[in-house]
Design a protein around this motif. Structure first.
Motif, PDB file in Angstrom:
ATOM      1  N   PRO A  56     -44.042  23.439 -80.062  1.00 37.56           N
ATOM      2  CA  PRO A  56     -44.215  22.533 -81.213  1.00 37.56           C
ATOM      3  C   PRO A  56     -44.267  23.260 -82.557  1.00 37.56           C
ATOM      4  O   PRO A  56     -43.769  22.746 -83.559  1.00 37.56           O
ATOM      5  CB  PRO A  56     -45.550  21.828 -80.925  1.00 37.56           C
ATOM      6  N   LEU A  72     -41.910  22.340 -85.626  1.00 37.45           N
ATOM      7  CA  LEU A  72     -42.516  21.888 -86.889  1.00 37.45           C
ATOM      8  C   LEU A  72     -42.069  22.772 -88.052  1.00 37.45           C
ATOM      9  O   LEU A  72     -41.728  22.265 -89.131  1.00 37.45           O
ATOM     10  CB  LEU A  72     -44.046  21.901 -86.752  1.00 37.45           C
ATOM     11  N   PRO A  92     -47.616  13.985 -92.001  1.00 34.89           N
ATOM     12  CA  PRO A  92     -47.997  13.250 -90.790  1.00 34.89           C
ATOM     13  C   PRO A  92     -46.793  12.892 -89.903  1.00 34.89           C
ATOM     14  O   PRO A  92     -46.819  13.079 -88.695  1.00 34.89           O
ATOM     15  CB  PRO A  92     -48.661  11.987 -91.340  1.00 34.89           C
ATOM     16  N   ARG A  93     -45.724  12.404 -90.517  1.00 29.64           N
ATOM     17  CA  ARG A  93     -44.539  12.014 -89.742  1.00 29.64           C
ATOM     18  C   ARG A  93     -43.933  13.237 -89.031  1.00 29.64           C
ATOM     19  O   ARG A  93     -43.541  13.163 -87.872  1.00 29.64           O
ATOM     20  CB  ARG A  93     -43.515  11.359 -90.672  1.00 29.64           C
ATOM     21  N   ALA A 100     -45.517  15.921 -88.114  1.00 31.09           N
ATOM     22  CA  ALA A 100     -46.423  16.352 -87.034  1.00 31.09           C
ATOM     23  C   ALA A 100     -46.245  15.476 -85.798  1.00 31.09           C
ATOM     24  O   ALA A 100     -46.165  15.984 -84.672  1.00 31.09           O
ATOM     25  CB  ALA A 100     -47.868  16.305 -87.519  1.00 31.09           C
ATOM     26  N   VAL A 101     -46.172  14.155 -85.996  1.00 28.41           N
ATOM     27  CA  VAL A 101     -46.049  13.255 -84.843  1.00 28.41           C
ATOM     28  C   VAL A 101     -44.666  13.411 -84.196  1.00 28.41           C
ATOM     29  O   VAL A 101     -44.545  13.453 -82.968  1.00 28.41           O
ATOM     30  CB  VAL A 101     -46.304  11.782 -85.258  1.00 28.41           C
ATOM     31  N   HIS A 102     -43.633  13.539 -85.021  1.00 23.30           N
ATOM     32  CA  HIS A 102     -42.280  13.740 -84.483  1.00 23.30           C
ATOM     33  C   HIS A 102     -42.246  15.001 -83.621  1.00 23.30           C
ATOM     34  O   HIS A 102     -41.723  15.005 -82.504  1.00 23.30           O
ATOM     35  CB  HIS A 102     -41.277  13.851 -85.641  1.00 23.30           C
ATOM     36  N   THR A 103     -42.855  16.072 -84.127  1.00 17.13           N
ATOM     37  CA  THR A 103     -42.916  17.328 -83.384  1.00 17.13           C
ATOM     38  C   THR A 103     -43.636  17.143 -82.047  1.00 17.13           C
ATOM     39  O   THR A 103     -43.176  17.619 -81.006  1.00 17.13           O
ATOM     40  CB  THR A 103     -43.676  18.388 -84.223  1.00 17.13           C
ATOM     41  N   ALA A 104     -44.768  16.433 -82.102  1.00 21.05           N
ATOM     42  CA  ALA A 104     -45.553  16.239 -80.874  1.00 21.05           C
ATOM     43  C   ALA A 104     -44.764  15.429 -79.849  1.00 21.05           C
ATOM     44  O   ALA A 104     -44.791  15.733 -78.646  1.00 21.05           O
ATOM     45  CB  ALA A 104     -46.868  15.539 -81.201  1.00 21.05           C
ATOM     46  N   VAL A 105     -44.030  14.404 -80.303  1.00 24.79           N
ATOM     47  CA  VAL A 105     -43.269  13.566 -79.360  1.00 24.79           C
ATOM     48  C   VAL A 105     -42.144  14.386 -78.718  1.00 24.79           C
ATOM     49  O   VAL A 105     -41.942  14.326 -77.502  1.00 24.79           O
ATOM     50  CB  VAL A 105     -42.714  12.305 -80.069  1.00 24.79           C
TER      51      VAL A 105
END
Lengths: 181, 426
Positions: free
Chosen positions: B58, B62, B265-266, B268-273
């Motif tokens: 990740p 990121l 935020p977007r 970070a969440v995109h990376t996590a998904v």
């Protein structure tokens, strides 16, 4: 990939509306938790390097805390991946089937996957309960917090898969369709 | 029991179940058949993901995403334009060099294809037409997992265990990656001359090159700091990847000033998904691997293959043939997760250099991202341009041929892969 970070208006009536609202709230909570987890992970791991070279010291709990954050971020993001339909599958055979059969097969496969994630959730919850008194090696917290991530992520994933069983498509498909209407 | 696990997996995967859940379901079938407690399922899943080295996946995703949002793409393209813009096939060369530059901060072909395609195809298609333009972008994007950092190499090293280091894998890709970009640029020149493509771009100017180099030096310092730090032993791959994120944030906020707090935020969440897609497969595959190990399948497979041939080269050719077929049908991360634990230990028994085998394995599956019917990089380009898959395939085959040619040269002349990492102590 459209990621929801705030509660969106929900159309529809009856159970479908309530289900969509509940899932939407869970997704937003998961997404913001992930933002916090990722921020802490980056901060802790890079601070560890800074401490080592600038202050000739180290953070004893950095490794364990960052791994805990990582495990949680992965298992919280798995259901968001289901919602967005990004988990990789082989579709070249099913894509050749008639639409009705594709729909039936999609729901059946989602039902099996929902049962799998419910099993993961149940077994992880049992282990969490049994191991709650065990301490982490470097932090004053329960070691069961690691496995709790699977219980939470498993339950959230099962709910998204159940949505596919009931409606025939991932929740994000409906949101995109609504935006296009 | 192994046969049951494999058959259940194949049956439900073909029915369209996402591969992670297909692995999980087949693992449960194995647990039932061998009467093992279900609590093994979450325990092994958690242990598989609870790994410090995996966190670099990740972090590198990121860092790449933040660098793109920070506006690095424009600076890389401007530099490439200044260097090779005014030659026959200049825009194709610019794309290749931009792909090379992008691959030093991003480690994924799909993300690179999307970034390069959306930025460069509008200009490329005016000169070369949409088919060749898309093929050039697809080939350039494939440098992403070969040049360090590389998400594919991190996953490979993790699945292969302690015999392969992430740093060693990164360095194994450097020389072949540079040869590959040179060969592909030569192919672009030949095609441009043959098709009489017009000259484009401004005339060559040393002052302009120096100016663009000054603007983009901040981008190329990132791999120097991060990869240099990993190779030099200053920090681990995971720590290096976290520093890459901090570096990207600093560049975006204070140098280019293009990054906004609201972008984070977007991203970070995109990376996590994206990481969770790989993470879910690793978690469930660990249970399958455990079931197969209980049944001694890796040992049985090793004995069977060694009874067929005692030649390491024949084994590598056999694996290349298997990966050629697998790469056509399966997404590459799924292939690493399922096949590396089986095939890597056998390579060690043949005495094959683990870095050589690892690089060839990754390179083979990277080429698979350009081969139909399941070529994910091709899908990205078709989505961006509206081109039919068959049409794009017609234009991309010269680059596929070059890649396979280089793969076999590396197989038979291994120092191309192993010399550089060995020089650095791996």
């Amino acid at each position: 990939m459209s990621i929801q970070l705030s509660l969106a208006p929900v159309n529809g009536t009856g159970w479908r509306r309530h289900y969509a609202i509940a899932l939407g709230a869970l997704d937003v909570a998961a997404a913001w938790t992930i933002v916090v987890l990722m921020t802490v992970m980056v901060a802790v791991v890079s601070a560890q390097v800074f401490m080592r070279y600038a202050l000739n010291s180290s953070i004893g709990w950095a490794d364990e805390l960052s791994r805990l954050m990582f495990v949680w971020s992965i298992f919280l993001a798995i259901p968001l991946g289901i919602k967005l339909g990004v988990h990789i599958g082989i579709e070249m055979f099913t894509a050749r089937l008639p639409a009705a059969l594709q729909d039936l097969l999609g729901r059946a496969v989602a039902l099996v996957a929902a049962a799998l994630m419910a099993l993961v959730c149940y077994e992880a919850a049992v282990i969490t309960w049994d191991q709650w008194d065990e301490q982490m090696a470097s932090m004053n917290a329960s070691a069961a917090l690691f496995i709790l991530a699977l219980a939470v992520g498993g339950a959230h994933s099962a709910l998204h898969l159940l949505w596919v069983v009931l409606t025939g498509k991932p929740q994000a498909d409906e949101e995109i369709a609504r935006e296009l209407d | 029991m192994s046969l049951l696990v494999i058959l259940v997996f194949l049956a439900i995967a073909v029915l369209g179940m996402p591969l992670a859940f297909a692995l999980g379901t087949s693992a449960v079938a194995g647990l039932i058949a061998s009467d093992v407690d279900f609590n093994l399922l979450p325990t092994r899943m958690m242990n598989a993901v609870n790994a410090f080295p995996l966190m670099s996946i990740p972090f590198f995703i990121l860092a790449g995403e933040l660098m793109l949002k920070a506006g690095m793409m424009e600076r890389i393209i401007d530099l490439a334009n200044a260097v090779v813009g005014r030659v026959r096939g200049g825009l194709a060369h610019v794309t290749m060099l931009a792909g090379l530059g992008l691959s030093t901060v991003s480690g994924a072909a799909v993300a690179d294809a999307s970034a390069l395609g959306s930025t460069l195809i509008p200009s490329l298609r005016k000169v070369y037409g949409v088919g060749f333009s898309s093929a050039v972008v697809a080939a350039a994007a494939n440098l992403g997992p070969i040049i360090p950092p590389s998400g594919a190499m991190i996953v490979y090293a993790f699945m292969a265990g302690p015999t392969v280091s992430v740093g060693g894998m990164f360095m194994a890709g450097v020389i072949p990656g540079l040869i590959l970009v040179t060969l592909m640029m030569a192919a672009c020149s030949i095609i441009a001359v043959k098709r009489n493509y017009p000259l484009t771009g401004d005339s060559f100017s040393l002052a302009r090159i120096l100016h663009e180099l000054k603007r983009s030096i901040i981008i190329f310092l990132m791999p120097v700091v991060v990869i240099g730090g990993i190779v030099g032993g200053a920090f681990t791959a995971t720590e290096g990847s976290a520093i890459a994120v901090v570096y990207a944030l600093a560049v975006g906020f204070f140098v280019t000033r293009r990054l906004k707090l609201s972008d984070l935020p977007r991203a970070a969440v995109h990376t996590a998904v994206v990481s969770a897609v790989v993470g879910a497969m690793i978690a469930f595959a660990s249970v399958v691997t455990y079931m197969l190990t209980l049944d001694l399948l890796p040992q049985k497979l090793s004995t069977l293959i060694q009874s067929l041939t005692s030649s390491p080269i024949v084994y590598m050719l056999l694996v290349a043939a298997v990966l050629f077929v697998v790469g056509m049908f399966l997404e590459s991360n799924a292939a690493y997760i399922m096949l590396v634990p089986l095939l890597h230990p056998i390579a060690l028994k043949y005495g094959i250099d683990p870095l050589l085998f690892g690089f060839l394995f990754v390179f083979n599956l990277v080429i698979g991202m350009l081969t139909p019917p399941v070529g994910v990089v091709l899908f990205v380009l078709c989505g961006l341009t509206g081109l039919k898959l068959g049409e794009l395939t017609k234009h991309v085959w010269p680059f596929i041929a070059i890649m396979y040619g280089l793969l076999f040269v590396c197989m038979f002349f291994s120092p191309l892969v192993t010399w550089f990492p060995r020089l650095l102590g791996y």
